[in-house]
Design a protein around this motif. Structure first.
Motif, PDB file in Angstrom:
ATOM      1  N   VAL A  87      43.100  28.142  29.706  1.00 53.22           N
ATOM      2  CA  VAL A  87      41.618  28.494  28.758  1.00 53.22           C
ATOM      3  C   VAL A  87      41.007  29.010  30.086  1.00 53.22           C
ATOM      4  O   VAL A  87      39.572  29.297  28.735  1.00 53.22           O
ATOM      5  CB  VAL A  87      41.106  26.636  28.392  1.00 53.22           C
ATOM      6  CG1 VAL A  87      39.955  26.624  28.196  1.00 53.22           C
ATOM      7  CG2 VAL A  87      42.024  26.236  26.975  1.00 53.22           C
ATOM      8  N   LEU A  88      40.697  28.342  30.875  1.00 49.80           N
ATOM      9  CA  LEU A  88      39.988  29.333  32.167  1.00 49.80           C
ATOM     10  C   LEU A  88      40.244  30.824  32.290  1.00 49.80           C
ATOM     11  O   LEU A  88      39.230  31.025  31.917  1.00 49.80           O
ATOM     12  CB  LEU A  88      40.022  27.685  33.269  1.00 49.80           C
ATOM     13  CG  LEU A  88      39.058  26.593  33.068  1.00 49.80           C
ATOM     14  CD1 LEU A  88      39.479  25.835  34.220  1.00 49.80           C
ATOM     15  CD2 LEU A  88      37.904  26.554  33.030  1.00 49.80           C
ATOM     16  N   SER A 114      39.224  32.101  29.174  1.00 48.31           N
ATOM     17  CA  SER A 114      37.372  32.209  29.036  1.00 48.31           C
ATOM     18  C   SER A 114      36.901  33.306  30.098  1.00 48.31           C
ATOM     19  O   SER A 114      36.166  34.124  29.122  1.00 48.31           O
ATOM     20  CB  SER A 114      37.395  31.049  29.107  1.00 48.31           C
ATOM     21  OG  SER A 114      37.949  30.093  28.290  1.00 48.31           O
ATOM     22  N   VAL A 115      37.780  33.017  31.323  1.00 47.92           N
ATOM     23  CA  VAL A 115      37.189  34.347  32.020  1.00 47.92           C
ATOM     24  C   VAL A 115      37.257  35.296  32.258  1.00 47.92           C
ATOM     25  O   VAL A 115      36.414  36.390  31.884  1.00 47.92           O
ATOM     26  CB  VAL A 115      37.298  34.064  33.740  1.00 47.92           C
ATOM     27  CG1 VAL A 115      37.018  35.143  34.877  1.00 47.92           C
ATOM     28  CG2 VAL A 115      36.256  32.462  33.938  1.00 47.92           C
ATOM     29  N   TYR A 152      37.765  36.574  29.258  1.00 44.17           N
ATOM     30  CA  TYR A 152      37.695  37.414  27.444  1.00 44.17           C
ATOM     31  C   TYR A 152      37.760  38.417  26.482  1.00 44.17           C
ATOM     32  O   TYR A 152      37.476  39.290  27.046  1.00 44.17           O
ATOM     33  CB  TYR A 152      36.335  35.883  26.797  1.00 44.17           C
ATOM     34  CG  TYR A 152      36.270  36.780  25.467  1.00 44.17           C
ATOM     35  CD1 TYR A 152      37.463  36.546  24.384  1.00 44.17           C
ATOM     36  CD2 TYR A 152      35.415  37.392  24.691  1.00 44.17           C
ATOM     37  CE1 TYR A 152      36.952  36.089  23.577  1.00 44.17           C
ATOM     38  CE2 TYR A 152      35.219  37.734  23.540  1.00 44.17           C
ATOM     39  CZ  TYR A 152      35.811  37.041  22.848  1.00 44.17           C
ATOM     40  OH  TYR A 152      35.499  37.294  21.065  1.00 44.17           O
TER      41      TYR A 152
END
Length: 119
Positions: free
Chosen positions: A87-88, A91-92, A94
């Motif tokens: 997820v990280l 997210s970073v 994207y």
């Protein structure tokens, strides 16, 4: 999921081999560092989730009385840690940040609008 991984690997292989056949209007986006990070983070997230899935299969196959299900550290690392890391990464890196209003996207939007006016 294994079949999906094989298909994705084949797709990325074909793209990397046939770079000249890709739409050159998007070359500017494909060459950005962020877009390359998006591709790598998607691959890494896919591998992390795949490893987690293998762990869950082993975990479930061993049953509720096994050591695997009652050992906290591997559970936290493989189940929660890999998901958090995936997820990280996503997210970073994207994907939407790569497609912000660049000159390439604006050019394509103008072409679409002009084509719509012609028809």
């Amino acid at each position: 999921m294994s079949v999906f991984l094989i298909i994705v690997a084949y797709f990325f292989h074909k793209i990397s081999v046939n770079k000249d056949d890709l739409d050159q209007r998007f070359a500017g986006i494909r060459e950005t560092t962020h877009f390359k990070g998006v591709i790598w983070s998607m691959g890494a997230a896919l591998v992390l989730i795949y490893i987690r899935t293998i762990f869950k299969v082993v975990d479930t196959a061993a049953g509720f009385g096994s050591k695997v299900i009652h050992t906290e550290i591997p559970f936290c690392v493989f189940d929660g840690g890999f998901c958090i890391l995936a997820v990280l990464l996503l997210s970073v890196f994207y994907p939407g940040f790569s497609f912000k209003k660049t000159k390439y996207v604006i050019q394509i939007e103008k072409e679409v609008v002009s084509n719509e006016k012609d028809h």
